[in-house]
Scaffold this motif. Sequence first.
Motif, PDB file in Angstrom:
ATOM      1  N   GLU A 226       0.854  -1.193   0.000  1.00 29.46           N
ATOM      2  CA  GLU A 226       0.000   0.000   0.000  1.00 29.46           C
ATOM      3  C   GLU A 226       0.896   1.251   0.000  1.00 29.46           C
ATOM      4  O   GLU A 226       0.965   1.999   0.974  1.00 29.46           O
ATOM      5  CB  GLU A 226      -0.925  -0.021   1.210  1.00 29.46           C
ATOM      6  CG  GLU A 226      -1.893  -1.188   1.190  1.00 29.46           C
ATOM      7  CD  GLU A 226      -2.742  -1.270   2.450  1.00 29.46           C
ATOM      8  OE1 GLU A 226      -3.961  -1.522   2.311  1.00 29.46           O
ATOM      9  OE2 GLU A 226      -2.193  -1.094   3.555  1.00 29.46           O
ATOM     10  N   GLU A 228       0.752   4.053  -1.280  1.00 31.46           N
ATOM     11  CA  GLU A 228       0.165   5.380  -1.137  1.00 31.46           C
ATOM     12  C   GLU A 228       0.333   5.915   0.287  1.00 31.46           C
ATOM     13  O   GLU A 228       0.358   7.140   0.498  1.00 31.46           O
ATOM     14  CB  GLU A 228      -1.322   5.346  -1.511  1.00 31.46           C
ATOM     15  CG  GLU A 228      -2.217   4.511  -0.594  1.00 31.46           C
ATOM     16  CD  GLU A 228      -2.248   3.030  -0.940  1.00 31.46           C
ATOM     17  OE1 GLU A 228      -3.109   2.314  -0.382  1.00 31.46           O
ATOM     18  OE2 GLU A 228      -1.423   2.582  -1.758  1.00 31.46           O
ATOM     19  N   LYS A 229       0.493   5.022   1.259  1.00 35.60           N
ATOM     20  CA  LYS A 229       0.620   5.463   2.653  1.00 35.60           C
ATOM     21  C   LYS A 229       1.964   6.143   2.916  1.00 35.60           C
ATOM     22  O   LYS A 229       1.996   7.285   3.389  1.00 35.60           O
ATOM     23  CB  LYS A 229       0.378   4.286   3.593  1.00 35.60           C
ATOM     24  CG  LYS A 229      -1.058   3.769   3.523  1.00 35.60           C
ATOM     25  CD  LYS A 229      -1.286   2.575   4.444  1.00 35.60           C
ATOM     26  CE  LYS A 229      -2.732   2.109   4.363  1.00 35.60           C
ATOM     27  NZ  LYS A 229      -2.978   0.914   5.230  1.00 35.60           N
ATOM     28  N   ARG A 262       0.947   2.716  -7.974  1.00 39.00           N
ATOM     29  CA  ARG A 262       0.050   2.360  -6.870  1.00 39.00           C
ATOM     30  C   ARG A 262      -0.269   3.609  -6.043  1.00 39.00           C
ATOM     31  O   ARG A 262      -1.436   3.859  -5.695  1.00 39.00           O
ATOM     32  CB  ARG A 262       0.704   1.293  -5.995  1.00 39.00           C
ATOM     33  CG  ARG A 262       0.047   1.069  -4.636  1.00 39.00           C
ATOM     34  CD  ARG A 262      -1.253   0.315  -4.715  1.00 39.00           C
ATOM     35  NE  ARG A 262      -2.024   0.451  -3.480  1.00 39.00           N
ATOM     36  CZ  ARG A 262      -2.886  -0.465  -3.014  1.00 39.00           C
ATOM     37  NH1 ARG A 262      -3.085  -1.581  -3.697  1.00 39.00           N
ATOM     38  NH2 ARG A 262      -3.557  -0.259  -1.907  1.00 39.00           N
ATOM     39  N   PHE A 266      -4.167   6.313  -5.676  1.00 40.58           N
ATOM     40  CA  PHE A 266      -4.909   6.709  -4.480  1.00 40.58           C
ATOM     41  C   PHE A 266      -4.626   8.158  -4.074  1.00 40.58           C
ATOM     42  O   PHE A 266      -5.104   8.601  -3.026  1.00 40.58           O
ATOM     43  CB  PHE A 266      -4.557   5.778  -3.318  1.00 40.58           C
ATOM     44  CG  PHE A 266      -5.057   4.372  -3.494  1.00 40.58           C
ATOM     45  CD1 PHE A 266      -6.308   4.005  -3.029  1.00 40.58           C
ATOM     46  CD2 PHE A 266      -4.290   3.427  -4.161  1.00 40.58           C
ATOM     47  CE1 PHE A 266      -6.784   2.712  -3.201  1.00 40.58           C
ATOM     48  CE2 PHE A 266      -4.749   2.136  -4.336  1.00 40.58           C
ATOM     49  CZ  PHE A 266      -6.001   1.768  -3.866  1.00 40.58           C
ATOM     50  N   ASP A 267      -3.861   8.887  -4.867  1.00 41.54           N
ATOM     51  CA  ASP A 267      -3.492  10.250  -4.495  1.00 41.54           C
ATOM     52  C   ASP A 267      -3.563  11.145  -5.730  1.00 41.54           C
ATOM     53  O   ASP A 267      -2.666  11.142  -6.578  1.00 41.54           O
ATOM     54  CB  ASP A 267      -2.074  10.269  -3.908  1.00 41.54           C
ATOM     55  CG  ASP A 267      -1.754  11.564  -3.176  1.00 41.54           C
ATOM     56  OD1 ASP A 267      -2.348  12.597  -3.528  1.00 41.54           O
ATOM     57  OD2 ASP A 267      -0.898  11.540  -2.267  1.00 41.54           O
ATOM     58  N   VAL A 351      -6.004  -1.727  -9.391  1.00 40.21           N
ATOM     59  CA  VAL A 351      -5.998  -0.295  -9.045  1.00 40.21           C
ATOM     60  C   VAL A 351      -5.626   0.620 -10.210  1.00 40.21           C
ATOM     61  O   VAL A 351      -5.814   1.834 -10.123  1.00 40.21           O
ATOM     62  CB  VAL A 351      -5.043  -0.011  -7.863  1.00 40.21           C
ATOM     63  CG1 VAL A 351      -5.452  -0.819  -6.636  1.00 40.21           C
ATOM     64  CG2 VAL A 351      -3.587  -0.281  -8.228  1.00 40.21           C
ATOM     65  N   ARG A 354      -7.834   3.442 -11.516  1.00 43.65           N
ATOM     66  CA  ARG A 354      -8.055   4.629 -10.690  1.00 43.65           C
ATOM     67  C   ARG A 354      -7.126   5.789 -11.068  1.00 43.65           C
ATOM     68  O   ARG A 354      -7.364   6.926 -10.662  1.00 43.65           O
ATOM     69  CB  ARG A 354      -7.831   4.296  -9.210  1.00 43.65           C
ATOM     70  CG  ARG A 354      -8.755   3.238  -8.630  1.00 43.65           C
ATOM     71  CD  ARG A 354      -8.335   2.905  -7.199  1.00 43.65           C
ATOM     72  NE  ARG A 354      -8.357   4.088  -6.354  1.00 43.65           N
ATOM     73  CZ  ARG A 354      -9.176   4.282  -5.323  1.00 43.65           C
ATOM     74  NH1 ARG A 354     -10.063   3.345  -5.010  1.00 43.65           N
ATOM     75  NH2 ARG A 354      -9.117   5.381  -4.595  1.00 43.65           N
TER      76      ARG A 354
END
Length: 428
Positions: A226, A228-229, A262, A266-267, A351, A354
Amino acid sequence: MTRRRKILIGLAGVLALGAGWYLTRPADIGQGRFFADQTYHFQTLRALSDIPFDGADTAEVLETVKHITAGDADSWFAAWEHTGDRVAAMGRATRDPVSRGRALLRAHNYYRTAEFLLAPDDPRRPPSWKKNVDAFYEGIDTLGVTYERIKAPYGDKHLNALYFPGPAGAEQRPLIVIGGGYDSTLEELYFMLAAAAYERGYSVLAYEGPGQGSVLRDQGLVFTHEWEKPTGAVIDAFLAAHPRPPKMVLVGVSLGGYLAPRAAAFDDRFDGVVAFDVFFDVGVTARAKLPGFAQWLRRNGFDGPVEALIDLKTTMNPGFKWAVENGMWVLGTKGPLETLDAFAAYTLEPVASRIKADVLILAGADDHFVPVAQVGQFEKALTQARSVTSVIYDRDSGGAEHCQLGAQTLWHATFFDWLLQKFPVVAS
């Protein structure tokens, strides 16, 4: 089929593969290669790639590899460490600050290269790592390079970043954000892109996340799929202290070809994302290192014979041995099969749709890590991207290796032209 028969088939497979694929010796050294073994050749190219930005010198590298036996990590370490020590001592004895700074940057690269093939728990790694990092910062300080060290809060730990502000006018251009991959260090990103970006008027934010560089070594943080974290944490820390740039472009190196897309999925703060090189599905790539028969054994519950095959191959193939050991270290897994299972989560398939940014996909036709077919798979999955540009470098171009090692200026030409096309600078 009885269990006894399955066991016999599994054992026969071990013997067959041991006599064939697992015991295959490298081919003779071909034209243009430093070593027959791909790992040793590739890592030599990696050291040479820093030449355009003061991170290596041709004769120093050629003299070093003369003292290395392919497959012998001890000879690799001794040769590169010796060169690092010699060049660092020469630099520190030099009065001219430019020569001194450049020598220290070269020493940094040679120290980084030296420890690379050692086992993660080898006691020689920590002191070599310290010399590597110390030489880098001493080098850029001596040269007067402007930079800012940033610590980004990440749970009860922190992530590290280096901000290299560009020259006057850089605030009108996109901020380039770059992160590494499976074995990257924060400091080598300076040679990979930051120095070249400054020459062209861009600012760069380089960062390391879990599983990389000092974050792994000093804090024990291992990779997360993950991404994006950690990326979001670094961007948040940067924007807390700096004005938001007009655009931001995220570049992911090597495994970063998965990690950066990735994060961008998400960003939406990223206007562009670059897979340098493509890494659409890491799990598929990792599993492909086992032949079909070994994969069949796993599917049928025979992990023992597969582990025996892996152990056998690590004794015959230094690159495979390094990949197995490094995987357990950076992922925090207990064995190679657990590592393979962990990599299954590292896929862009669910993903990629997205991602709304402009996307640049780079690939080498002879990439020994990632099949070039993953370019088309990634393109097909980018259904919402603003634009998709793909470049596959052939052997004639010099960029056919993974991440175009040995052809740093080649991919730079592609990348900076793409930046100018997608994000033209408008004078205020």
